[in-house]
Design an enzyme around this catalytic site. Sequence first.
Site, PDB file in Angstrom:
ATOM      1  N   SER A  69      73.040 -51.160  43.095  1.00 55.11           N
ATOM      2  CA  SER A  69      73.845 -51.176  41.868  1.00 55.11           C
ATOM      3  C   SER A  69      73.610 -49.991  40.945  1.00 55.11           C
ATOM      4  O   SER A  69      74.353 -49.817  39.985  1.00 55.11           O
ATOM      5  CB  SER A  69      73.573 -52.461  41.080  1.00 55.11           C
ATOM      6  OG  SER A  69      74.488 -53.434  41.485  1.00 55.11           O
ATOM      7  N   LYS A  72      76.533 -47.924  40.401  1.00 57.55           N
ATOM      8  CA  LYS A  72      77.572 -48.293  39.421  1.00 57.55           C
ATOM      9  C   LYS A  72      77.537 -47.352  38.204  1.00 57.55           C
ATOM     10  O   LYS A  72      78.552 -47.093  37.582  1.00 57.55           O
ATOM     11  CB  LYS A  72      77.388 -49.743  38.969  1.00 57.55           C
ATOM     12  CG  LYS A  72      77.622 -50.775  40.087  1.00 57.55           C
ATOM     13  CD  LYS A  72      77.360 -52.194  39.585  1.00 57.55           C
ATOM     14  CE  LYS A  72      77.838 -53.294  40.515  1.00 57.55           C
ATOM     15  NZ  LYS A  72      76.877 -53.808  41.467  1.00 57.55           N
ATOM     16  N   TYR A 194      83.053 -49.089  47.794  1.00 56.94           N
ATOM     17  CA  TYR A 194      81.971 -49.694  46.997  1.00 56.94           C
ATOM     18  C   TYR A 194      80.708 -49.870  47.848  1.00 56.94           C
ATOM     19  O   TYR A 194      79.599 -49.543  47.413  1.00 56.94           O
ATOM     20  CB  TYR A 194      82.464 -51.033  46.439  1.00 56.94           C
ATOM     21  CG  TYR A 194      81.400 -51.861  45.774  1.00 56.94           C
ATOM     22  CD1 TYR A 194      80.984 -51.582  44.474  1.00 56.94           C
ATOM     23  CD2 TYR A 194      80.797 -52.922  46.445  1.00 56.94           C
ATOM     24  CE1 TYR A 194      79.997 -52.338  43.868  1.00 56.94           C
ATOM     25  CE2 TYR A 194      79.818 -53.683  45.848  1.00 56.94           C
ATOM     26  CZ  TYR A 194      79.418 -53.393  44.561  1.00 56.94           C
ATOM     27  OH  TYR A 194      78.435 -54.139  43.964  1.00 56.94           O
ATOM     28  N   TYR A 245      71.594 -56.647  34.769  1.00 59.57           N
ATOM     29  CA  TYR A 245      72.080 -57.980  35.126  1.00 59.57           C
ATOM     30  C   TYR A 245      71.951 -58.893  33.916  1.00 59.57           C
ATOM     31  O   TYR A 245      72.222 -58.492  32.792  1.00 59.57           O
ATOM     32  CB  TYR A 245      71.325 -58.545  36.349  1.00 59.57           C
ATOM     33  CG  TYR A 245      71.309 -57.615  37.540  1.00 59.57           C
ATOM     34  CD1 TYR A 245      72.507 -57.239  38.145  1.00 59.57           C
ATOM     35  CD2 TYR A 245      70.132 -57.123  38.050  1.00 59.57           C
ATOM     36  CE1 TYR A 245      72.504 -56.401  39.242  1.00 59.57           C
ATOM     37  CE2 TYR A 245      70.116 -56.286  39.150  1.00 59.57           C
ATOM     38  CZ  TYR A 245      71.306 -55.918  39.732  1.00 59.57           C
ATOM     39  OH  TYR A 245      71.304 -55.084  40.805  1.00 59.57           O
ATOM     40  N   VAL A 263      69.453 -53.977  43.407  1.00 61.25           N
ATOM     41  CA  VAL A 263      68.661 -54.918  44.198  1.00 61.25           C
ATOM     42  C   VAL A 263      67.832 -54.240  45.296  1.00 61.25           C
ATOM     43  O   VAL A 263      67.058 -54.895  45.976  1.00 61.25           O
ATOM     44  CB  VAL A 263      69.521 -56.060  44.810  1.00 61.25           C
ATOM     45  CG1 VAL A 263      70.077 -56.959  43.733  1.00 61.25           C
ATOM     46  CG2 VAL A 263      70.614 -55.521  45.705  1.00 61.25           C
TER      47      VAL A 263
HETATM   48  N1  GLU Z   1      75.675 -54.304  47.101  1.00 61.33           N
HETATM   49  C1  GLU Z   1      75.364 -55.358  46.210  1.00 61.33           C
HETATM   50  C2  GLU Z   1      76.500 -56.310  46.031  1.00 61.33           C
HETATM   51  O1  GLU Z   1      77.601 -55.912  45.804  1.00 61.33           O
HETATM   52  C3  GLU Z   1      74.936 -54.775  44.912  1.00 61.33           C
HETATM   53  C4  GLU Z   1      73.819 -55.555  44.495  1.00 61.33           C
HETATM   54  C5  GLU Z   1      73.112 -54.976  43.295  1.00 61.33           C
HETATM   55  O2  GLU Z   1      72.308 -54.037  43.400  1.00 61.33           O
HETATM   56  O3  GLU Z   1      73.353 -55.573  42.251  1.00 61.33           O
HETATM   57  O4  GLU Z   1      76.318 -57.498  46.091  1.00 61.33           O
END
Ligand code: GLU
Length: 310
Positions: A69, A72, A194, A245, A263
């Site tokens: 993530s 992002k 993504y 998060y 994660v």
């Molecule tokens: N690839 C993960 C997902 O889309 C991202 C998880 C993360 O790092 O929050 O579920």
Amino acid sequence: MKQTPKSELLKQLDIITDKARSLIGKGKVADYIPALAKVVPDQFALALCDLDGNVYTSGDANKAFSIQSISKLFSLVQAVNIYGEDLWQGLGREPSGQRFNSLVQLESENGVPRNPFINAGALLVCDRLESRCSAPNFQLLELLKSLSENTKLRVDHEVARSEMEHGSRNAAMAYLMKAFGNFHNPVEKVLESYAHHCAIEMSCIDLAKAALFLANQGQTLNGREILSALETKRVNALLSTCGLYDEAGEFAFKVGLPGKSGVGGGIVAIYPGHYSICVWSPELNVAGNSLAGFYALELLADTLGLSVYL
Ligand code: GLU
């Protein structure tokens, strides 16, 4: 902030690393895909870059890990660059208070994701990039290569494939946004993009270097403008409120820096005007943030007197 001589800073980083390592064994490596479940858990790294171009490290700071993530943050930067203010049509800027992959809020809020750092928001950002970039995957990787000055960065294709095979919730979010008219490209194509972003591998040194412009009003150390000063302030504000998060409040309380976690166990943090930092340790706490990494940032912020709230 206390002024810390270089040798003293390195000593402090090693002390912090030792203390943070004591938490290893108390968290859990992400296991939602097999490719991440097999990561060796007892690893720890830290890198800190300053605006004079110095890089300070401790632990396995050259070891590449799955950025997940944290991607992002950089896809948002790309989209802000392309769309400017228009990006915020159909995309919120509020913390969600929900799991990062929750569908509930998206339904009740008419397909408008709360922010770009939950999955729905990041998928929307990827959708917008798909509309305007000829090769979104390639372009994000190129941006990261140039920011980190590491031409060897790569996507772990096993992780990307695994993400796609286990991406039903992400697909559900994308289709829900499409049903509300807030998603414009073929879902499978955007999911692929993504997944590739999440599967990029970088080390703590790479990530700290790549994020340094956020500590420098949007400019790289050689004067390239990645974002304007205003856009940088806004991205840092979003990192502060939504970057960890459902634990962004706790991170603000204990660390006090804009940050983004993944994660894969990485956390990038920014001390505007001074430092970019990346910590990594694969075991996660219940909120999905690196257990030892979070603690290391707390120790670092306390030891060096870093906080945007001081
Ligand atoms: N690839 C993960 C997902 O889309 C991202 C998880 C993360 O790092 O929050 O579920």
